[in-house]
Write an enzyme that holds these catalytic residues in place. Structure first.
Site, PDB file in Angstrom:
ATOM      1  N   PHE A 128      14.208 -25.173  18.145  1.00 26.90           N
ATOM      2  CA  PHE A 128      15.217 -25.949  17.433  1.00 26.90           C
ATOM      3  C   PHE A 128      15.387 -27.315  18.112  1.00 26.90           C
ATOM      4  CE2 PHE A 128      19.636 -27.362  16.848  1.00 26.90           C
ATOM      5  CZ  PHE A 128      19.702 -27.369  15.463  1.00 26.90           C
ATOM      6  N   ASP A 174      12.851 -30.552  25.462  1.00 24.72           N
ATOM      7  CA  ASP A 174      14.212 -30.559  24.917  1.00 24.72           C
ATOM      8  C   ASP A 174      15.077 -29.676  25.798  1.00 24.72           C
ATOM      9  OD1 ASP A 174      16.557 -30.031  23.555  1.00 24.72           O
ATOM     10  OD2 ASP A 174      15.610 -29.989  21.580  1.00 24.72           O
ATOM     11  N   LYS A 231      24.627 -31.590  24.902  1.00 26.53           N
ATOM     12  CA  LYS A 231      25.558 -30.465  25.090  1.00 26.53           C
ATOM     13  C   LYS A 231      26.344 -30.507  26.416  1.00 26.53           C
ATOM     14  CE  LYS A 231      23.968 -27.099  21.748  1.00 26.53           C
ATOM     15  NZ  LYS A 231      22.667 -27.342  21.158  1.00 26.53           N
TER      16      LYS A 231
HETATM   17  C1  LIG Z   1      22.017 -28.125  20.088  1.00 30.32           C
HETATM   18  C2  LIG Z   1      20.608 -28.489  20.212  1.00 30.32           C
HETATM   19  C3  LIG Z   1      20.086 -29.639  19.593  1.00 30.32           C
HETATM   20  C4  LIG Z   1      20.897 -30.525  18.684  1.00 30.32           C
HETATM   21  O1  LIG Z   1      21.996 -31.076  19.335  1.00 30.32           O
HETATM   22  P1  LIG Z   1      23.191 -31.705  18.454  1.00 30.32           P
HETATM   23  O2  LIG Z   1      24.122 -32.269  19.472  1.00 30.32           O
HETATM   24  O3  LIG Z   1      23.771 -30.569  17.666  1.00 30.32           O
HETATM   25  O4  LIG Z   1      22.610 -32.726  17.565  1.00 30.32           O
HETATM   26  C5  LIG Z   1      18.758 -29.943  19.812  1.00 30.32           C
HETATM   27  N1  LIG Z   1      17.981 -29.173  20.585  1.00 30.32           N
HETATM   28  C6  LIG Z   1      18.449 -28.064  21.187  1.00 30.32           C
HETATM   29  C7  LIG Z   1      17.542 -27.262  22.056  1.00 30.32           C
HETATM   30  C8  LIG Z   1      19.774 -27.669  21.018  1.00 30.32           C
HETATM   31  O5  LIG Z   1      20.220 -26.565  21.587  1.00 30.32           O
END
Ligand SMILES: *Cc1c(COP(=O)(O)O)cnc(C)c1O
Length: 418
Positions: free
Chosen positions: A145, A229, A258
Site C-alpha cells: 500500500f 515506503d 504517520k
Molecule cells: C498510511 C500509509 C500511506 C499513506 O499515507 P497517508 O498519510 O494516508 O496519505 C502510504 N504508505 C504506507 C505504507 C502507509 O502505511
C-alpha cells in the site's frame, strides 16, 4: 449522544460526510496517554494509536507544548522562506535516516504526498538516465500500500482499489514479493523499485528473509532506485528508526509520515547520495509542506522518542505483547507477525471485524487490517502495565467471539436433520 443539530452522531456522519468510508466505530472526544474516551464517557485502551500515528500517545505534554509554542511564535510563512524548525527537522531526519551529508529532505503533509514526491523522483531518475525517456518502468510489490492519490494508487498493487479509478498513471508494474520475481523483472528500463518493508495495510506481512539486501544489490546493478515506503514502519515503530535499519543496506530514498508528527499531519521524502540531486527548482512543491508549525511538532516528537529511549521500548513492549498473545489459549489465534510495535495477529477464521467489535465492547481499540488479521500499533510510550491490561482485554474479546461462534455452530447443528 446528540450531535450539534439534535440528531445522533451516526446520523450526522451519514448525512454530512462523504461516503468513502464505512461506519465509524465511536465518537471519540478526548485522549490521554494510551487511552481515549468516547462521548458517553467510556474509556478505551488504544492499541491502534491513530494507525501508527500517535507515537507519544494522546495529549503528550511534549506534543502539546510544541504546538502551543510554535503557534505562538510563527506557524506558516510559505516556502518562499526557510524557518529554523524546518532546517532542524531536516538535519534530524538526515541523521536518524543515516543519509550522511549528501542526503536531502522534501516535506509534504501526508504519506501520500511523500510517495508522490518519490514517484516524481523515480521519473526524474528515469529521464536523467537516458535522454528523457530511457526508464519508463517502475516496479512495485503486489498487495503493498502506498496511498490513495492517483499517483500513489497507481503504485498500490491492489487491483480492487484501482478499478473504480482507471486509467492509472502509466508505467507501474506489480511483481510478487520474491527475489526471483524481482530479478526477472529488472532491466535497464526500470527507473525505480518501491518496497514497503512490512506490508502494514495488507495485514502486517513481512518480506522474505534477505529481500531488502537482494533488492539493494539488484537495483544497484541495473541502475534503478530503491525507494522504501517507511510511512507505517518508520519513526521507531519497529525498534529502529526505520525498518530497513535492521539490515545493513542503504536505500536511495525513503518516505516517512504517520508517526513522525505524533498526530500532526506531516510527511517527508528523504533521499540518499546521487538521488539527492534529481529535483531542481520548479519540479515540485507544496504550500503547507514543511511549515514551521508542522516541522516544530515533528522535531519535538522525534526528540522525545530519542530522549525517552522509545526505540528500545518498542522492541521490549513488542516482545511482551507477542509473548502475551502466544500465551492466550484461544483456538482462534494462529500467531503474531511483524516487528517491534507493528504487530499482526493472524486469526484462523475471517472474524477480524467480530474481534474488533468484541474488543471495543471490552474497552480495547484494535484494528482489522484484513478479515483474518488484527493489527496492533500502539503508542511507542506504552508501558508493561498497559500491555498486561491489553492481554486481559484481548483474551476476553477472543473468548466473547469464541462463545458466539460456538453458539452459532450448535444452533446450525440443530438445524441439520438427523
Ligand atoms: C498510511 C500509509 C500511506 C499513506 O499515507 P497517508 O498519510 O494516508 O496519505 C502510504 N504508505 C504506507 C505504507 C502507509 O502505511
Amino acid at each position: 449522544m446528540a450531535g450539534p443539530r439534535g440528531t445522533t452522531w451516526q446520523e450526522d456522519v451519514g448525512r454530512d460526510l462523504v461516503r468513502n468510508l464505512g461506519d465509524r466505530l465511536a465518537l471519540l472526544v478526548r485522549g490521554e496517554g494510551a487511552y481515549v474516551w468516547d462521548a458517553e464517557g467510556r474509556r478505551y485502551l488504544d492499541f491502534l494509536a491513530g494507525i501508527a500515528v500517535n507515537s507519544l500517545g494522546h495529549a503528550h505534554p511534549v506534543f502539546v507544548e510544541a504546538i502551543a509554542r510554535q503557534a505562538a511564535t510563527l506557524a506558516h510563512v510559505s516556502n518562499y522562506f526557510a524557518t529554523p524548525p524546518q532546517l532542524e527537522l531536516a538535519a534530524r531526519l538526515k541523521r536518524i535516516a543515516g543519509t550522511g551529508d549528501a542526503g536531502r529532505v522534501y516535506f509534504g503533509n501526508s504519506g501520500a504526498e511523500a510517495n508522490e514526491a518519490a514517484f516524481k523522483l523515480a521519473r526524474l531518475h528515469g529521464a536523467a538516465k537516458n535522454g528523457g525517456q530511457g526508464r519508463p518502468r517502475i516496479l512495485a510489490l503486489k498487495s503493498a500500500f502506498h496511498g490513495r492519490t492517483m499517483g500513489t494508487l497507481a503504485l498500490t498493487g491492489k487491483p480492487a482499489m484501482q478499478e473504480p479509478f482507471l486509467p492509472m498513471v502509466p508505467g507501474v508494474e506489480f511483481i510478487d514479493s520474491t527475489i526471483d520475481a524481482l530479478d526477472a523483472a529488472l532491466d535497464e528500463r526500470v527507473a525505480a523499485l518501491f518496497v514497503e518493508p512490512i506490508k502494514g495495510e495488507a495485514g502486517v506481512i513481512e518480506l522474505p528473509e534477505g529481500y531488502l539486501e537482494a533488492a539493494r544489490a539488484l537495483t544497484a546493478r541495473h541502475g534503478a532506485l530503491l525507494i522504501l515506503d517507511e510511512i507505517q514502519t518508520g519513526a521507531g515503530r519497529t525498534g529502529e528508526w526505520f525498518a530497513f535499519q535492521h539490515t545493513g543496506i542503504t536505500p536511495d530514498a525513503i518516505t516517512v509520515a504517520k508517526g513522525i508528527g505524533g498526530g500532526f499531519p506531516i510527511g517527508a521524502l528523504i533521499t540518499y547520495g546521487a538521488a539527492s540531486d534529481l529535483f531542481y527548482p520548479g519540479t515540485h512543491g507544496s504550500t503547507f509542506g514543511g511549515n514551521a508549525l508542522g516541522t516544530a511538532v515533528a522535531g519535538a516528537v522525534l526528540a522525545e522518542i530519542e530522549e525517552a529511549g522509545l526505540l528500545r521500548n518498542a522492541t521490549e513492549r513488542g516482545a511482551q505483547i507477542r509473548a502475551a498473545v502466544d500465551a492466550i489459549e484461544s483456538p482462534l489465534v494462529e500467531g503474531c507477525r511483524g516487528q517491534g510495535l507493528l504487530i499482526g495477529i493472524g486469526l484462523r477464521h475471517p472474524i477480524a471485524a467480530a474481534v474488533v467489535a468484541a474488543a471495543q465492547e471490552h474497552g480495547l481499540i484494535v484494528n482489522a487490517a484484513n478479515d483474518e488479521t488484527i493489527r496492533l500499533a500502539p503508542a511507542l510510550t506504552i508501558g508493561d502495565v498497559e500491555v498486561d491490561e491489553f492481554a486481559g482485554l484481548f483474551a476476553a474479546a477472543l473468548k466473547t467471539v469464541e462463545d458466539a461462534l460456538m453458539l452459532e455452530a450448535s444452533g446450525s447443528e440443530e438445524e441439520i436433520p438427523a
